[in-house]
Design an enzyme around this catalytic site. Structure first.
Site, mmCIF file in Angstrom:
data_model
loop_
_atom_site.group_PDB
_atom_site.id
_atom_site.type_symbol
_atom_site.label_atom_id
_atom_site.label_comp_id
_atom_site.label_asym_id
_atom_site.label_seq_id
_atom_site.Cartn_x
_atom_site.Cartn_y
_atom_site.Cartn_z
ATOM 1 C CE1 TYR A 181 71.357 51.781 20.221
ATOM 2 C CE2 TYR A 181 71.393 54.167 20.418
ATOM 3 C CZ TYR A 181 71.140 53.027 19.676
ATOM 4 O OH TYR A 181 70.683 53.133 18.385
ATOM 5 C CB CYS A 182 76.413 48.811 22.808
ATOM 6 S SG CYS A 182 76.828 48.412 24.528
ATOM 7 C CB THR A 183 74.142 44.349 22.180
ATOM 8 O OG1 THR A 183 74.401 44.619 20.806
ATOM 9 C CG2 THR A 183 73.191 43.168 22.299
ATOM 10 C CB ILE B 184 69.349 47.181 23.043
ATOM 11 C CG1 ILE B 184 70.040 48.332 22.315
ATOM 12 C CG2 ILE B 184 68.000 46.874 22.399
ATOM 13 C CD1 ILE B 184 70.612 47.944 20.964
#
Length: 350
Positions: free
Chosen positions: A199-201, A228
């Site tokens: 996952y990332c932003t 996110i």
């Protein structure tokens, strides 16, 4: 031909934005798709965005587009329609709407053509960036968090992870995404039989990272759809527990969106609970660090006594000192090494 770049000073533009009465909406989006002529596409999009009073930062490359922008609320739907009709590849594109938004995230439109929309350092002609892992929606994310065979991998930088992350997620210790990719492969060899969740932003980094992991022999790879931002939005809308802890760092004037009430980071100067990032006010430094209100007052917004003393000097003397420094003293430096050396913070990787 119209001017296709800004010619007004930053100070003037910021003052104009702050004086606006109409609220703005902060939006991020990306798309990996082939752009035959990035410069031509950039110029055409610049005119579309300028006509709609869009501010923000947009990168284009042969591999696609990456954007973080703000749009006047009255023009959001028009923006959406014009973006979707600009290129068939953009039709129906998911737009990530900011979770917390004061409308002051950007005040100028900057659009640049780059080699990649995410600097990945990959130089392997056999790498297929389209062979990505499976998407996970909010409910699936929560189920995976409870699965003992799943390992969550945070593909963001150290300063992002520090203020917020998913429960028990692994941090890949590196200063840049290009450094993280080979480290992720190395660190996860011992978990090759596990379910890898990345996952990332907003999804752009973890999508490419998922393809890189599959390229390196990992078969059970997922990534969170919309990152996110979209996870938190959908979880809240669906009444699901939000399992992200802390704050989501964002790359604009806000520097963060509150996801949960927990404050998991600490002031880099006194150690008090705090997760508010700032840049050192000394123009010869601009180090990104975490500073509580008390230390902000004590150090006048600076990261150290040295920078505080330098900021108090006459402007001419400050400019003279900056001019005499080596070019390696990068403005807005975010590296863990520089943070550690300036603030004497132990490196967790050591």
């Amino acid at each position: 031909m119209p001017v296709l770049h800004n010619r007004i000073s930053n100070d003037e533009l910021k003052a104009k934005m702050l004086a606006e009465s109409e609220p703005r909406t902060t939006i991020s989006f990306y798309k990996y798709f082939t752009i035959a002529s990035p410069q031509q596409t950039r110029d055409a999009l610049y005119q579309v965005f300028t006509a709609l009073d869009v501010f923000g930062r947009v990168y284009l490359a042969y591999e696609g587009i990456n954007a973080q922008i703000s749009v006047p609320q009255s023009k959001v739907e028009t923006f959406r329609q014009q973006l979707y009709t600009f290129d068939p590849a953009l039709d129906g594109l998911r737009l990530n709407i900011a979770l917390e938004d004061d409308g002051k995230s950007f005040w100028v439109l900057r659009m640049k053509v780059r080699d990649r929309i995410v600097a990945d350092g990959i130089d392997d002609p056999s790498f297929d960036a389209s062979n990505v892992g499976d998407y996970l929606k909010a409910a699936d994310v929560n189920a995976m968090l409870d699965d003992p065979d799943a390992v969550f991998i945070d593909m963001r930088n150290h300063y992002e992870y520090e203020v917020g992350h998913f429960e028990n997620a692994l941090e890949i210790p590196a200063d840049t995404f290009r450094e993280q990719l080979p480290k992720a492969v190395e660190m996860l060899r011992e978990h090759a039989d596990k379910k890898i969740v990345m996952y990332c932003t907003g999804g752009i980094r973890c999508e490419k990272a998922s393809a890189w992991m599959k390229h390196n022999g990992f078969n059970k790879v997922w990534h969170i759809e919309g990152g996110i931002i979209e996870y938190a939005r959908r979880a809240r809308a669906q009444g699901l527990p939000v399992r992200f802890i802390g704050k989501n760092f964002v790359f604009d004037e806000r520097m963060g969106e509150r996801i949960s009430d927990e404050v998991i980071a600490h002031c880099h100067q006194c150690g008090a609970p705090c997760d508010s990032h700032t840049n050192c006010k000394n123009d010869g430094c601009h180090l990104l660090f975490i500073q509580c209100p008390q230390c902000a007052s004590k150090f006048n917004g600076c990261c150290s006594e040295q920078c505080c003393e330098e900021l108090a000097l006459p402007e001419e003397e400050q400019r003279r000192r900056r001019a005499g420094r080596e070019n390696g003293n990068k403005i807005f430096n975010k590296s863990r090494g520089r943070l550690n050396s300036k603030l004497s913070i132990p490196d967790p990787a050591e």
